[in-house]
Enzyme design. Structure first.
Site: not given
Length: 339
Positions: A192, A196
Site C-alpha cells: 500500500y 502512496k
C-alpha cells in the site's frame, strides 16, 4: 552540483525563506473559490471523496463524482442533491473504473460532455483502497493489483486530465490524495505505502512541470479516515498492525475534506490533517515547497527528537509479536511445521 555553484545556492536557500515569509505577511492572494467551477471527484461515492463532493456542492460548484459501484453512486448523488445551492448547478455521477488510462479517459469524456465538451476545472483524485497483509503473503498479481488501486487509480486520471487541460487551456487544479503512509510505513502496508509514496513522487514532478501551464498541483496526506473502506481493511489487517495503530485517533471524512479544501485555498502543496502529519511532513520535506518556514522548524525539531523514539517502540512491538507471527505463518502453510 559543482562546488562553485553550491555557495550561491546555499545563500539563496537561506535568504529565500525570509523573503517568502515577509511577502506572505504583507501580500495576500485571493483564495480559490470553487463556486461555478466544474469539480471532478474520483472515489466520490463514499468516504473522503464523497465528503469533498458534498463540500464542493455546498460551495456552489458543479460536481461530477466517479466510482465503480452504481448503487453507491446513486446514493451519493442523492446526498449531493440535498446540498444543491442553485438550480444551475450540474451534479452528476459516472460509473467507471479509473485504474486504467482507457477507463479514466471515458470518465473524463463523459463528465465533460455535460459541460459542452470542456474538461473540469479541478480534479480531486480520491480513488484508492488498502489491503493490509504481510509481505511474505504477496504474489506478483496482488502486488500489481495494489499498485493499480493506489497509484494507478490516481495517475491514469491525472494523465488524461492534464492532457485535456493543456489542450483546452484550462488553468485549474489537480489534487492528489496520498496518505500519511506516503511519508513512512510500518508492517502490513508493504504493497500500500509504495503506491502512496509514488503518488508523492508524481505530484512533486508535476508541481514543478505544470508551472508551464498555470495548473496548480496539491497533494494531501491524511491519516486514518473513519470510512467504509477503513472498516473493510480492518477485517483483514494483521493483528500487529492493529496493535501499532491502537493510539491512532483518526479523523472523520468530513474533517479531512474540510482540511483539504482549506489547504487548497491557502495555496499549500503538501496538505496534512493533524499534528503527527505535520511532524512527518516537516521531517521529510526535502525540497518541497514549505507551508510555513517558522512552524516547519518547530515540527521538524519535534520529528528529529520524537520520531526515532517512536520507531524504536514500533520495532520493539513488532519483535514481541514474532512467536505469534510464526504460528500464523505455519497455519497458512507458508513455513513448515517445526520438528
Amino acid at each position: 552540483m559543482q562546488s562553485t555553484a553550491l555557495v550561491p545556492a546555499l545563500i539563496l536557500g537561506a535568504v529565500l525563506p525570509i523573503v517568502v515569509f515577509l511577502s506572505k505577511m504583507f501580500f495576500t492572494s485571493k483564495k480559490w473559490d470553487p463556486r461555478g467551477k466544474h469539480c471532478f471527484v474520483t472515489g466520490g461515492s463514499s468516504g473522503a471523496g464523497l465528503a469533498l463532493a458534498v463540500l464542493l456542492v455546498k460551495r456552489g460548484a458543479h460536481v461530477s463524482i466517479v466510482a465503480r459501484n452504481e448503487e453507491r453512486l446513486q446514493k451519493a448523488l442523492a446526498e449531493l442533491e440535498k446540498h444543491r445551492q442553485t438550480s444551475e448547478q450540474i451534479i452528476k455521477s459516472y460509473s467507471f473504473a479509473v485504474n486504467s488510462e482507457a477507463g479514466s479517459a471515458a470518465a473524463v469524456k463523459a463528465a465533460s460532455e455535460a459541460h459542452g465538451g470542456r474538461c473540469p476545472d479541478a480534479f480531486f483524485f480520491c480513488a484508492g483502497a488498502s489491503r493490509p497483509q504481510f509481505w511474505v503473503e504477496q504474489t506478483e498479481q496482488l502486488m500489481r493489483e495494489d499498485m493499480d488501486a493506489t497509484y494507478g487509480a490516481q495517475a491514469y486520471t491525472a494523465l488524461v486530465a492534464s492532457r485535456e487541460m493543456v489542450k483546452q487551456g484550462v488553468k485549474g487544479k489537480l489534487v492528489f490524495v496520498s496518505s500519511v503512509l506516503g511519508y513512512f510505513s510500518i508492517v502490513g502496508y508493504s504493497t500500500y505505502s509504495p503506491g502512496k509514496f509514488a503518488i508523492r513522487g508524481l505530484a512533486e514532478a508535476l508541481q514543478s512541470e505544470f508551472k508551464l501551464y498555470d495548473i496548480d498541483v496539491h497533494i494531501a496526506f491524511p491519516g486514518t479516515i473513519f470510512s467504509p473502506g477503513y472498516e473493510q481493511e480492518n477485517k483483514v489487517k494483521p493483528k500487529i498492525t492493529l496493535k501499532i495503530e491502537e493510539t491512532d485517533g483518526g479523523s472523520t471524512p468530513e474533517y479531512v475534506a474540510e482540511t483539504i479544501l482549506k489547504g487548497i485555498q491557502k495555496g499549500k502543496f503538501h496538505i496534512t490533517v493533524d499534528f503527527i502529519g505535520n511532524v512527518f511532513r516537516a521531517s521529510t520535506a526535502g525540497s518541497s515547497p514549505r507551508n510555513s518556514y517558522i512552524t516547519d522548524l518547530f515540527y521538524g525539531l519535534v520529528g528529529y527528537i520524537a520520531l526515532p523514539i517512536w520507531r524504536n517502540s514500533v520495532d520493539a512491538t513488532v519483535l514481541s509479536h514474532r512467536q505469534e507471527h510464526h504460528e500464523y505463518l505455519r497455519q497458512k502453510g507458508i513455513i513448515r511445521e517445526e520438528r
